[in-house]
Design a protein around this motif. Structure first.
Motif, mmCIF file in Angstrom:
data_model
loop_
_atom_site.group_PDB
_atom_site.id
_atom_site.type_symbol
_atom_site.label_atom_id
_atom_site.label_comp_id
_atom_site.label_asym_id
_atom_site.label_seq_id
_atom_site.Cartn_x
_atom_site.Cartn_y
_atom_site.Cartn_z
ATOM 1 N N GLY A 389 7.334 57.591 11.110
ATOM 2 C CA GLY A 389 8.724 57.751 11.329
ATOM 3 C C GLY A 389 9.529 58.968 11.093
ATOM 4 N N ILE A 390 10.661 59.018 10.453
ATOM 5 C CA ILE A 390 11.398 60.403 10.849
ATOM 6 C C ILE A 390 11.066 61.222 9.829
ATOM 7 N N ALA A 391 10.443 62.386 10.743
ATOM 8 C CA ALA A 391 10.105 64.093 9.997
ATOM 9 C C ALA A 391 11.062 64.285 9.383
ATOM 10 N N VAL A 392 11.242 64.307 7.551
ATOM 11 C CA VAL A 392 12.100 65.205 6.935
ATOM 12 C C VAL A 392 10.822 66.604 6.808
ATOM 13 N N PRO A 393 11.403 67.880 6.945
ATOM 14 C CA PRO A 393 10.325 69.026 6.018
ATOM 15 C C PRO A 393 11.272 68.543 4.200
ATOM 16 N N SER A 394 9.409 68.391 3.801
ATOM 17 C CA SER A 394 9.389 68.679 2.312
ATOM 18 C C SER A 394 10.004 70.020 1.548
ATOM 19 N N THR A 511 24.349 78.488 12.657
ATOM 20 C CA THR A 511 25.975 78.828 11.918
ATOM 21 C C THR A 511 26.357 78.844 10.233
ATOM 22 N N CYS A 512 25.090 77.783 9.745
ATOM 23 C CA CYS A 512 25.615 77.610 8.205
ATOM 24 C C CYS A 512 25.519 78.809 7.215
ATOM 25 N N GLY A 513 25.077 80.407 7.705
ATOM 26 C CA GLY A 513 25.453 81.109 6.883
ATOM 27 C C GLY A 513 24.347 81.264 5.998
ATOM 28 N N HIS A 514 23.521 80.634 5.383
ATOM 29 C CA HIS A 514 21.945 81.158 4.535
ATOM 30 C C HIS A 514 21.243 81.964 4.765
ATOM 31 N N MET A 515 21.021 82.197 3.224
ATOM 32 C CA MET A 515 19.908 84.003 3.388
ATOM 33 C C MET A 515 19.438 82.981 2.549
ATOM 34 N N CYS A 516 18.559 82.645 3.508
ATOM 35 C CA CYS A 516 17.417 81.761 2.369
ATOM 36 C C CYS A 516 15.570 82.140 2.641
ATOM 37 N N ILE A 535 17.774 74.940 3.692
ATOM 38 C CA ILE A 535 19.027 74.441 2.623
ATOM 39 C C ILE A 535 19.808 73.372 2.928
ATOM 40 N N CYS A 536 20.520 73.300 4.209
ATOM 41 C CA CYS A 536 21.641 72.208 4.498
ATOM 42 C C CYS A 536 20.920 71.691 5.438
ATOM 43 N N ARG A 537 20.181 72.166 6.111
ATOM 44 C CA ARG A 537 19.709 71.256 7.255
ATOM 45 C C ARG A 537 20.276 70.863 8.447
ATOM 46 N N GLN A 538 21.256 72.101 8.641
ATOM 47 C CA GLN A 538 21.824 72.576 9.801
ATOM 48 C C GLN A 538 21.035 72.784 10.735
ATOM 49 N N ASP A 539 21.067 72.698 11.848
ATOM 50 C CA ASP A 539 20.679 73.687 13.176
ATOM 51 C C ASP A 539 21.040 75.098 12.896
ATOM 52 N N ILE A 540 19.539 75.438 13.360
ATOM 53 C CA ILE A 540 19.421 77.108 13.359
ATOM 54 C C ILE A 540 20.087 77.629 14.951
ATOM 55 N N LYS A 541 21.610 77.672 15.385
ATOM 56 C CA LYS A 541 20.986 78.916 16.274
ATOM 57 C C LYS A 541 20.900 79.976 16.747
ATOM 58 N N ASP A 542 20.882 81.107 15.455
ATOM 59 C CA ASP A 542 20.242 82.169 16.250
ATOM 60 C C ASP A 542 19.787 82.927 14.343
ATOM 61 N N VAL A 543 18.968 83.637 14.358
ATOM 62 C CA VAL A 543 18.913 84.438 13.177
ATOM 63 C C VAL A 543 19.473 85.727 13.171
ATOM 64 N N ILE A 544 20.139 86.359 12.565
ATOM 65 C CA ILE A 544 20.663 87.957 12.042
ATOM 66 C C ILE A 544 19.718 88.546 11.000
#
Length: 549
Positions: A389-394, A511-516, A535-544
């Motif tokens: 199926g379509i994998a979704v991280p738990s 780009t979401c800005g979550h610190m997690c 947290i929000c399942r948005q694509d991670i384009k970079d890590v700061i």
């Protein structure tokens, strides 16, 4: 042709069936003669004959003479529903080697049977079910008897065959019959469900007593999920339209290639795939007697518009079709049962492929502006796969703070590319887009009494995304304690990395800005096959990375 008594329905016989009564000495297994009609192609060492075009010009012969009393057993390997009529079977006393393939007539009946030395008759169309085994034999009186799946039909099928001269089997693959296979006397029928027909599925047992995959049953092989055990799976099924030599179970998540076949086992996703959806299949069957690897491809062609006649044995021929097709042969040349193969389409149209959750590699580039179906051809060694199926991280385990703060009370962290007086500006970013505002969880002052303060450090951004220049320098970040008095143990849990639950969160994902996540985990997630924010399942384009003072 002699007196053609019509055949009756299936009956249960108390005497041995035709194939069981075959008393001829052990002979070389039957194969098809290389002289045949123009629409016939031979496979599997000339044991399988297939009509690849139209509904006629499907005449073929046995490669050697058939003895009186010797059974000729054929399996219906391929059936169509686009035509009417079915096989014509019989004998000829004309050596096929003496015939010119180009002059063979369109039909065995009546074109050939009107010529001397040919005897044949049409089988009932109701016999046309995948994996039905038809056996016929001629006796010393010239009578031809027939059986269906080891059950004799009453009376002679037809009579008048001249047995005084050598006879070759004559088979006309006509109408809804599109492929047949010669079976040796010691060969069990190759029983499996084909779903590429109009939905009529035959469910018959192997001679060993085991059941084939049929509606209501599950996969014959069950293998636990190991490499994606931390994922849950959204349902995705195979399309009902498949290639010639593959069957799928009633849940449409397991595909098995027919025994003694090595190609034309195409299966498709039931719907187009969206960018970012990670599809995972599991290898359930390997046939080491064949060589060659799994074929993976993408197409804009809706499988519902295809018929079985559209599927070639060579997947490269799909590229000649008018639709959008991309084929990648041997995407994996060898595997083990239990291997998990994943792929996803990135927002840039890259098809990323991974084996057992290893680093994903780009294998194809596709036009993501059009609907894309994924397909596989179970070729060579690959005989059985399962679509997980379509994998979704738990979701990570929740460690809620004893005193959670509302979002409105959380401090805001502002990173600006011009926060230092001499910081260079990005020539590609407008001034209005030169800042990123990130909502951070409350953090207590990390400076401990008596301990020297951590000196501020400068962090250079690695890439350029909208408001961040590749050469921009971010200023040191100072985080002040919130005014609320929060329990320290609860605060520590709130600041734990949501991936490892060990290190402190010290990075922001763009780009979401979550610190997690801690920096190490964030970098690993970004480099994984599924680089999404937990947290929000948005694509991670970079890590700061964040440095606290």
């Amino acid at each position: 042709m002699g007196n053609n008594n019509s055949s009756g329905g299936s009956v249960t016989s108390s005497r041995p069936s035709i194939s069981q009564r075959d008393s001829t000495p052990r002979r070389e297994p039957l194969r098809f003669h290389r002289v045949h009609s123009e629409h016939i192609e031979l496979y599997n060492g000339e044991r399988v004959a297939r009509r690849v075009e139209s509904f006629c010009k499907g005449i073929c012969f046995s490669a050697r003479p058939i003895a009186v009393g010797e059974s000729v057993s054929i399996r219906c390997s391929d059936i169509s529903t686009n035509w009417s009529g079915f096989l014509r079977v019989g004998f000829t006393s004309n050596n096929p080697s003496s015939l010119d393939a180009a002059t063979l007539p369109r039909y065995a009946c009546p074109d050939m049977t009107n010529l001397p030395g040919n005897w044949a008759k049409a089988l009932p169309e109701r016999f046309g079910i995948v994996n039905n085994v038809i056996t016929y034999v001629v006796n010393r009186s010239g009578d031809v008897h027939i059986s269906l799946n080891n059950e004799d039909l009453p009376g002679p099928f037809f009579s008048g065959v001249n047995v005084s001269s050598p006879l070759w089997a004559l088979i006309d693959i006509y109408g809804n019959a599109t492929g047949v296979e010669f079976l040796d006397k010691t060969t069990s029928p190759l029983v499996f469900v084909s779903t590429a027909t109009d939905g009529a599925v035959a469910s018959r047992k192997r001679r060993t007593g085991s059941s084939p995959m049929s509606p209501g049953t599950t996969a014959p092989v069950t293998t636990p999920v190991k490499h994606h055990s931390k994922y849950s799976f959204n349902k995705l099924m195979f399309h009902r339209i498949t290639g010639h030599h593959v069957g799928i179970n009633s849940e449409r998540n397991v595909a098995v290639r027919h025994s003694a076949e090595y190609a034309n086992a195409f299966v498709f996703t039931e719907r187009p795939i969206n960018p970012g959806e990670k599809i995972v299949i599991q290898v359930l069957g390997i046939d080491a007697s064949y060589t060659g690897g799994l074929t993976l491809g993408v197409t804009s062609c809706d499988p519902s518009s295809l018929s079985r006649e559209d599927f070639p044995d060579d997947s490269d021929k799909l590229l000649d079709r008018p639709e959008y097709w991309i084929v990648h042969k041997d995407v994996i040349s060898s595997a083990e049962v239990g291997d998990e193969l994943s792929l996803f389409i990135s927002n840039d149209g890259e098809v990323k492929f991974s084996r057992n959750s290893n680093a994903a590699v780009t294998i194809l580039h596709v036009d993501k502006t059009i609907p894309i179906w994924i397909f596989w051809d179970l070729y060579g060694q690959f005989s059985q796969i399962k679509l997980l199926g379509i994998a979704v991280p738990s979701k990570p385990k929740s460690r809620a703070s004893a005193h959670p703060l509302p979002v409105s009370d959380r401090p805001l962290l502002q990173l600006r590319s011009n926060s230092l007086p001499d910081a260079p500006q990005s020539a590609h970013s407008p001034a209005a887009a030169a800042s990123l505002t990130v909502a951070l969880p409350p953090i207590k002052d990390l400076s401990l009494a008596g301990a020297p303060p951590v000196p501020p450090r400068l962090q250079r951004a690695a890439t350029s995304y909208d408001g961040f220049s590749a050469n921009a320098v971010s200023s040191p970040v100072s985080l002040s304690s919130p005014s609320q008095d929060i329990d320290e143990s609860s605060q520590n849990m709130a600041n734990e990395c949501t991936v490892c639950f060990e290190n402190v969160c010290d990075s922001v994902v763009y780009t979401c800005g979550h610190m997690c996540m801690c920096y190490n985990c964030a970098v690993q997630v970004k480099a994984s096959a599924d680089p999404l924010c937990p947290i929000c399942r948005q694509d991670i384009k970079d890590v700061i990375r964040i440095f606290k003072s």
